[in-house]
Design a protein around this motif. Structure first.
Motif, PDB file in Angstrom:
ATOM      1  N   THR A 256       0.831  -1.201   0.000  1.00  0.00           N
ATOM      2  CA  THR A 256       0.000   0.000   0.000  1.00  0.00           C
ATOM      3  C   THR A 256       0.868   1.255   0.000  1.00  0.00           C
ATOM      4  N   ALA A 257       1.993   1.216   0.708  1.00  0.00           N
ATOM      5  CA  ALA A 257       2.919   2.346   0.680  1.00  0.00           C
ATOM      6  C   ALA A 257       3.400   2.598  -0.742  1.00  0.00           C
ATOM      7  N   ARG A 258       3.702   1.526  -1.440  1.00  0.00           N
ATOM      8  CA  ARG A 258       4.125   1.659  -2.835  1.00  0.00           C
ATOM      9  C   ARG A 258       3.015   2.286  -3.662  1.00  0.00           C
ATOM     10  N   GLU A 262       2.920   5.735  -5.961  1.00  0.00           N
ATOM     11  CA  GLU A 262       2.532   5.682  -7.373  1.00  0.00           C
ATOM     12  C   GLU A 262       1.409   6.648  -7.693  1.00  0.00           C
ATOM     13  N   LYS A 263       0.498   6.837  -6.743  1.00  0.00           N
ATOM     14  CA  LYS A 263      -0.645   7.721  -6.969  1.00  0.00           C
ATOM     15  C   LYS A 263      -0.314   9.192  -6.704  1.00  0.00           C
ATOM     16  N   GLY A 264       0.877   9.465  -6.210  1.00  0.00           N
ATOM     17  CA  GLY A 264       1.232  10.840  -5.904  1.00  0.00           C
ATOM     18  C   GLY A 264       0.543  11.373  -4.659  1.00  0.00           C
ATOM     19  N   ALA A 265       0.085  10.462  -3.808  1.00  0.00           N
ATOM     20  CA  ALA A 265      -0.490  10.862  -2.523  1.00  0.00           C
ATOM     21  C   ALA A 265       0.656  11.072  -1.529  1.00  0.00           C
ATOM     22  N   ALA A 304       6.703   1.837  10.544  1.00  0.00           N
ATOM     23  CA  ALA A 304       6.286   2.238   9.203  1.00  0.00           C
ATOM     24  C   ALA A 304       7.169   3.325   8.604  1.00  0.00           C
ATOM     25  N   LEU A 305       7.852   4.113   9.440  1.00  0.00           N
ATOM     26  CA  LEU A 305       8.654   5.231   8.926  1.00  0.00           C
ATOM     27  C   LEU A 305       9.701   4.768   7.916  1.00  0.00           C
ATOM     28  N   SER A 306      10.481   3.774   8.276  1.00  0.00           N
ATOM     29  CA  SER A 306      11.537   3.296   7.377  1.00  0.00           C
ATOM     30  C   SER A 306      10.950   2.731   6.099  1.00  0.00           C
ATOM     31  N   MET A 307       9.864   1.993   6.220  1.00  0.00           N
ATOM     32  CA  MET A 307       9.244   1.391   5.048  1.00  0.00           C
ATOM     33  C   MET A 307       8.689   2.453   4.101  1.00  0.00           C
ATOM     34  N   LEU A 308       8.039   3.471   4.638  1.00  0.00           N
ATOM     35  CA  LEU A 308       7.527   4.556   3.800  1.00  0.00           C
ATOM     36  C   LEU A 308       8.676   5.268   3.090  1.00  0.00           C
ATOM     37  N   HIS A 309       9.768   5.470   3.802  1.00  0.00           N
ATOM     38  CA  HIS A 309      10.952   6.121   3.228  1.00  0.00           C
ATOM     39  C   HIS A 309      11.532   5.276   2.099  1.00  0.00           C
ATOM     40  N   GLU A 310      11.640   3.982   2.328  1.00  0.00           N
ATOM     41  CA  GLU A 310      12.197   3.074   1.323  1.00  0.00           C
ATOM     42  C   GLU A 310      11.352   3.036   0.058  1.00  0.00           C
ATOM     43  N   GLU A 311      10.049   3.196   0.194  1.00  0.00           N
ATOM     44  CA  GLU A 311       9.150   3.143  -0.958  1.00  0.00           C
ATOM     45  C   GLU A 311       8.974   4.505  -1.633  1.00  0.00           C
ATOM     46  N   GLY A 312       9.709   5.511  -1.156  1.00  0.00           N
ATOM     47  CA  GLY A 312       9.682   6.812  -1.813  1.00  0.00           C
ATOM     48  C   GLY A 312       8.433   7.627  -1.565  1.00  0.00           C
ATOM     49  N   VAL A 313       7.752   7.383  -0.446  1.00  0.00           N
ATOM     50  CA  VAL A 313       6.546   8.140  -0.114  1.00  0.00           C
ATOM     51  C   VAL A 313       6.943   9.511   0.418  1.00  0.00           C
ATOM     52  N   LEU A 314       6.329  10.550  -0.095  1.00  0.00           N
ATOM     53  CA  LEU A 314       6.577  11.900   0.408  1.00  0.00           C
ATOM     54  C   LEU A 314       5.890  12.049   1.752  1.00  0.00           C
ATOM     55  N   PRO A 334      13.723  14.415  16.831  1.00  0.00           N
ATOM     56  CA  PRO A 334      14.625  13.329  17.255  1.00  0.00           C
ATOM     57  C   PRO A 334      13.985  11.949  17.166  1.00  0.00           C
ATOM     58  N   LEU A 335      12.659  11.873  17.319  1.00  0.00           N
ATOM     59  CA  LEU A 335      11.982  10.586  17.215  1.00  0.00           C
ATOM     60  C   LEU A 335      12.139  10.010  15.813  1.00  0.00           C
ATOM     61  N   ARG A 336      11.869  10.810  14.792  1.00  0.00           N
ATOM     62  CA  ARG A 336      12.057  10.331  13.414  1.00  0.00           C
ATOM     63  C   ARG A 336      13.529  10.091  13.109  1.00  0.00           C
ATOM     64  N   GLY A 337      14.390  10.883  13.750  1.00  0.00           N
ATOM     65  CA  GLY A 337      15.812  10.737  13.503  1.00  0.00           C
ATOM     66  C   GLY A 337      16.377   9.389  13.923  1.00  0.00           C
ATOM     67  N   ARG A 338      15.647   8.650  14.734  1.00  0.00           N
ATOM     68  CA  ARG A 338      16.062   7.290  15.091  1.00  0.00           C
ATOM     69  C   ARG A 338      15.906   6.323  13.925  1.00  0.00           C
ATOM     70  N   PHE A 339      15.121   6.711  12.915  1.00  0.00           N
ATOM     71  CA  PHE A 339      14.793   5.802  11.821  1.00  0.00           C
ATOM     72  C   PHE A 339      15.176   6.354  10.449  1.00  0.00           C
ATOM     73  N   LEU A 340      15.351   7.668  10.333  1.00  0.00           N
ATOM     74  CA  LEU A 340      15.571   8.299   9.035  1.00  0.00           C
ATOM     75  C   LEU A 340      16.791   9.212   9.088  1.00  0.00           C
ATOM     76  N   PRO A 341      17.433   9.457   7.933  1.00  0.00           N
ATOM     77  CA  PRO A 341      18.543  10.414   7.896  1.00  0.00           C
ATOM     78  C   PRO A 341      18.077  11.808   8.322  1.00  0.00           C
ATOM     79  N   ALA A 342      18.970  12.552   8.960  1.00  0.00           N
ATOM     80  CA  ALA A 342      18.600  13.858   9.507  1.00  0.00           C
ATOM     81  C   ALA A 342      18.088  14.815   8.447  1.00  0.00           C
ATOM     82  N   HIS A 343      18.714  14.826   7.261  1.00  0.00           N
ATOM     83  CA  HIS A 343      18.257  15.784   6.252  1.00  0.00           C
ATOM     84  C   HIS A 343      16.870  15.439   5.737  1.00  0.00           C
ATOM     85  N   ASP A 344      16.509  14.145   5.736  1.00  0.00           N
ATOM     86  CA  ASP A 344      15.150  13.761   5.342  1.00  0.00           C
ATOM     87  C   ASP A 344      14.130  14.196   6.391  1.00  0.00           C
ATOM     88  N   VAL A 345      14.508  14.095   7.660  1.00  0.00           N
ATOM     89  CA  VAL A 345      13.615  14.545   8.728  1.00  0.00           C
ATOM     90  C   VAL A 345      13.397  16.055   8.613  1.00  0.00           C
TER      91      VAL A 345
END
Length: 408
Positions: A256-258, A262-265, A304-314, A334-345
């Protein structure tokens, strides 16, 4: 408004994993007029930012400025006058944390927007949906099983996050009324929720026909629908209907993340609220029946954060905090920073947040033609996201529309 020039700015906007080289920024009439390596212009109002990092004003894509307590049923019963003053304090605190634009997902009306635009209160720029829309017994129907009060009572209560509508015709009318009343987009409660009493998390809100009707009305008004959504089934129904902004998405699956990408959501995770509800919800007034629901979504949302990031979800930055918990608005960094690169956060609260709100080029960037919103910090947030946490104590300057709310 006089011209201002900020010199020697090392800009961080999340577009890359390092700050820019030194830049000069020209501001006039509340707008960024020029950003370049070296501006030849001179003016009487110049600031040297050589000891600071300069960032766009932060954006929170999911707030509730009218939620002065986590007990939203009690909040809806509060006098409008009291709510107005409490709301002013909440918004002043938001801009003090560096948030120069926030998107309200249920409750705020155009009167609050106009008061901010007229300079009557110190607050972020406010983007609103008006009242969130829920079916009878859905999320934002806080009457519970034993309250016979008509939903009409809540129509004029500032503290009521939503309004109850049933059926395609009523939903169309409600969408049109909210847009007429100044809503920038439509919010649907299309899943069960934590804070309301009679809708389990897996509860599906509205029929498919109702979802499609709301999307059509929003599209007719050249705007979009945001959906309160947790479960994979509910998210897929919403995507089928054309819902654009997926709020929360804690229980989303990879396929569903993918599909979202794809739908631009877009997705606006709000994990800080579940961290607090799970550990201190009772302290902030959350009823026991709501606390019992938190476990269903808390850990899944972080996973879900890492998975959404991996699938290119905005993804946009969202806090979704209620009452006294709103002081932890910046804890999502800092919470998101545990799972995602700082510049993406960081980008989720700048460039990507602007895309979520369909205000790209207007906010979330330091670029010619955008609103002159910015913050200055001495430490590099790419090295330590906690610089952006707290109550703004690490932020040395805050500017909104070319005017300093806090100066160095």
């Amino acid at each position: 408004m006089t011209m201002q020039i900020i010199r020697n700015a090392r800009i961080i906007d999340g577009s890359r994993d390092r700050a820019t080289d030194s830049q000069d920024i020209v501001i006039e009439n509340g707008i960024f007029q020029e950003v370049s390596d070296k501006v030849s212009l001179q003016c009487d109002n110049e600031i040297d930012a050589k000891d600071h990092y300069v960032m766009p004003g932060l954006i929170d894509c999911h707030v509730h400025v009218i939620a002065t307590t986590a007990d939203l049923k009690a909040n809806a019963d509060l006098p409008n006058s009291l709510l107005a003053y409490r709301m002013m304090a909440l918004m002043k605190n938001m801009i003090s944390r560096g948030f120069t634009t926030v998107r309200d997902l249920g409750g705020a009306d155009v009167g609050i927007v106009d008061a901010i635009e007229e300079g009557l209160l110190v607050a972020p720029r406010l983007v609103i949906c008006g009242k969130a829309l829920s079916q009878t017994g859905g999320h934002t129907d806080y009457r519970g099983r034993y309250n016979p009060r008509s939903v009409d009572y809540y129509r004029d209560q500032i503290g009521a996050m939503g309004r109850i509508v049933d059926g395609v015709d009523d939903l169309r009318r409600a969408c049109r009324e909210e847009i007429k009343g100044g809503a920038n987009f439509i919010k649907l409660m299309a899943n069960g929720g934590v804070s309301s009493p009679t809708d389990p998390i897996g509860f599906l809100g509205f029929s498919v026909a109702e979802l499609e009707a709301a999307v059509e009305e929003a599209s007719n008004a050249e705007t979009y629908v945001a959906g309160h959504l947790y479960t994979d089934e509910a998210i897929n129904r919403a995507l089928d209907a054309g819902v654009y902004s997926i709020e929360h998405a804690n229980l989303i699956k990879r396929e569903t993340a993918r599909r979202v990408a794809e739908k631009g959501a877009v997705v606006v995770p709000t994990n800080i609220t579940y961290e607090l509800l799970g550990t201190r919800g009772a302290d902030f007034g959350l009823p026991p029946e709501s606390i019992a629901k938190v476990a269903d979504v808390r850990d899944a949302g972080l996973e879900a954060l890492s998975m959404l990031h991996e699938e290119g979800v905005l993804m946009g930055y969202g806090s979704d905090l209620l009452g006294g918990m709103q002081q932890y608005q910046s804890g999502e960094f800092p919470l998101r920073g545990r799972f995602l690169p700082a510049h993406d956060v960081i980008r989720s609260a700048t460039l990507d947040a602007a895309k979520v709100m369909r205000m790209e080029g207007q906010i979330g960037c330091i670029a010619e033609g955008a609103h002159a919103d910015l913050i200055m910090v001495r430490s590099n947030p790419l090295d330590d996201l906690s610089v952006l946490d707290g109550q703004g104590e690490h932020i040395n300057a805050i500017m909104k529309d070319g005017r300093f709310v806090k100066t160095i």
